[in-house]
Scaffold this motif. Structure first.
Motif, mmCIF file in Angstrom:
data_model
loop_
_atom_site.group_PDB
_atom_site.id
_atom_site.type_symbol
_atom_site.label_atom_id
_atom_site.label_comp_id
_atom_site.label_asym_id
_atom_site.label_seq_id
_atom_site.Cartn_x
_atom_site.Cartn_y
_atom_site.Cartn_z
ATOM 1 N N ILE A 56 0.794 -1.203 -0.061
ATOM 2 C CA ILE A 56 -0.134 0.075 0.226
ATOM 3 C C ILE A 56 0.958 1.080 0.113
ATOM 4 O O ILE A 56 0.655 2.228 0.639
ATOM 5 C CB ILE A 56 -0.976 -0.131 1.183
ATOM 6 C CG1 ILE A 56 -1.906 -1.269 1.230
ATOM 7 C CG2 ILE A 56 -1.826 1.194 1.261
ATOM 8 C CD1 ILE A 56 -2.735 -1.329 2.215
ATOM 9 N N ARG A 89 3.346 1.026 4.980
ATOM 10 C CA ARG A 89 2.000 1.893 4.646
ATOM 11 C C ARG A 89 2.299 3.241 4.872
ATOM 12 O O ARG A 89 1.903 4.060 4.171
ATOM 13 C CB ARG A 89 0.871 1.352 5.502
ATOM 14 C CG ARG A 89 -0.480 2.136 4.944
ATOM 15 C CD ARG A 89 -1.452 1.520 6.108
ATOM 16 N NE ARG A 89 -1.727 0.193 5.806
ATOM 17 C CZ ARG A 89 -2.076 -0.749 6.835
ATOM 18 N NH1 ARG A 89 -2.193 -0.241 8.279
ATOM 19 N NH2 ARG A 89 -2.128 -1.969 6.681
ATOM 20 N N THR A 142 -4.666 0.424 -4.517
ATOM 21 C CA THR A 142 -4.220 0.640 -3.190
ATOM 22 C C THR A 142 -4.851 1.339 -2.208
ATOM 23 O O THR A 142 -5.027 1.449 -1.102
ATOM 24 C CB THR A 142 -2.830 1.231 -3.274
ATOM 25 O OG1 THR A 142 -2.535 2.131 -4.307
ATOM 26 C CG2 THR A 142 -1.886 0.018 -3.982
ATOM 27 N N ASP A 181 -7.649 -0.639 -0.935
ATOM 28 C CA ASP A 181 -7.024 -1.483 0.185
ATOM 29 C C ASP A 181 -6.921 -0.842 1.476
ATOM 30 O O ASP A 181 -7.020 -1.751 2.409
ATOM 31 C CB ASP A 181 -5.974 -2.299 -0.483
ATOM 32 C CG ASP A 181 -6.269 -3.341 -1.504
ATOM 33 O OD1 ASP A 181 -7.147 -3.852 -1.763
ATOM 34 O OD2 ASP A 181 -5.319 -3.602 -2.329
#
Length: 338
Positions: free
Chosen positions: A12, A239, A198, A201
């Motif tokens: 991500i 992330r 992404t 997600d």
């Protein structure tokens, strides 16, 4: 049983902020492999998908994401907070709410933790208790843009390497041991952005909780997180810091390793590729499992070794921004099963 496949990917990296600017559709191949004896067992019975990966079509439109393969499918609806799991061959689907999935993941995590404690007890280790003076961890994040180039599925790409290291605060990795997650990303600027994939997600992970990995079921993640609690800070750091990369990842390969003290300079052996299953009776199968267990015991009886926890990869085969409502809707003729 937890049915939902949690496909929010550790990369991500390009989704530092959540948005839904444009729809996107991707044909992609995902491979996921656990390390160690458990991974070998999973791969032995994983069939063609474990050996070659699972090819699927992923489409995002608004608050819906659909992932479809030849035999299974899944539709995630963030507004409804529901997951639709499809059996393509039977033309049926089951519905799981986010609340139900959270509960199932918590149960799986508790069970994995219980099993880990029981195994430690059988091995003579002292049970771990909550310690107010427990170790604190630091997370190092490093990005290197390399000059390496490669043509993948007609896209010209360059390689970026992202390394996340989790170690005890105030100590080096070699002194304290820890966890290392290395991600090779082959990036291109000449493809439609996968940012919406992404972004979706990321929003999905935020609505549930915690980090998840592509291709891993909730059971897989619960087991791995119970055995390696350092995974969470590593994925959280990935992330948070991943926005330093630009472009679209056509191929992403992730390797996560457990590093005991004194093994930082070692190179962990890659998990063996899944083998074509051999036709053999129950006796032969049990013999193979016994041999696998004996081999693992022999390796664990020596000096500490750096070990692969899991590997995963996502390869983008095709990308387009042409997405209609039907791409993320339940297919016609499907009925709900109980």
């Amino acid at each position: 049983m937890i049915r939902a496949r949690v496909l929010a990917f550790v990369i991500i990296v390009s989704a530092a902020t959540a948005s839904v600017s444009a729809d996107v559709r991707s044909d992609q191949r995902v491979k996921f492999q656990l390390g160690g004896a458990i991974g070998k067992l999973v791969n032995m019975f994983g069939g063609k998908g474990a050996r070659e990966g699972v090819t699927s079509t992923v489409a995002v439109k608004g608050d819906r994401k659909a992932t479809m393969s030849d035999s299974t499918g899944q539709i995630i609806d963030l507004a409804e907070e529901k997951i639709y799991d499809l059996d393509i061959r039977k033309k049926t689907y089951k519905v799981t709410t986010f609340a139900e999935l959270r509960k199932q993941m918590e149960e799986a995590k508790r069970e994995a933790g219980k099993n880990a404690r029981e195994q430690a007890s059988e091995a003579g280790d002292k049970p771990t208790e909550k310690d107010p003076n427990a170790k604190e961890y630091e997370v190092d994040f490093d990005v290197k843009n390399t000059p390496e180039t490669r043509t993948i599925n007609s896209f010209s790409t360059t390689k970026s390497v992202v390394t996340v290291t989790v170690r005890e605060k105030g100590k080096t990795l070699d002194q304290s041991g820890g966890l290392v997650m290395a991600t090779d990303m082959w990036m291109t600027a000449s493809a439609p952005s996968t940012k919406d994939l992404t972004d979706f997600d990321l929003r999905y992970a935020q609505k549930l909780y915690g980090p998840v990995v592509a291709g891993a079921s909730a059971q897989d993640m619960a087991m791995a997180m119970a055995m390696y609690p350092q995974m969470k800070p590593a994925l959280d750091k990935m992330r948070a810091e991943g926005g330093k990369l630009s472009g679209t990842a056509i191929l992403t390969e992730v390797k996560m390793e457990a590093v005991p003290p004194g093994t930082a300079s070692q190179t962990a052996a890659a998990p063996p590729p899944p083998e074509e299953p051999k036709k053999r009776g129950l006796g032969g199968m049990l013999g193979g499992l016994k041999k696998m267990a004996e081999g693992a015991e022999t390796r664990n009886s020596g000096k500490p070794e750096r070990a692969v926890i899991m590997t995963t990869s996502i390869e983008m085969l095709k990308l387009t921004t042409d997405v209609d409502a039907a791409s993320v809707a339940l297919p016609a003729g499907f009925t709900q099963s109980k």
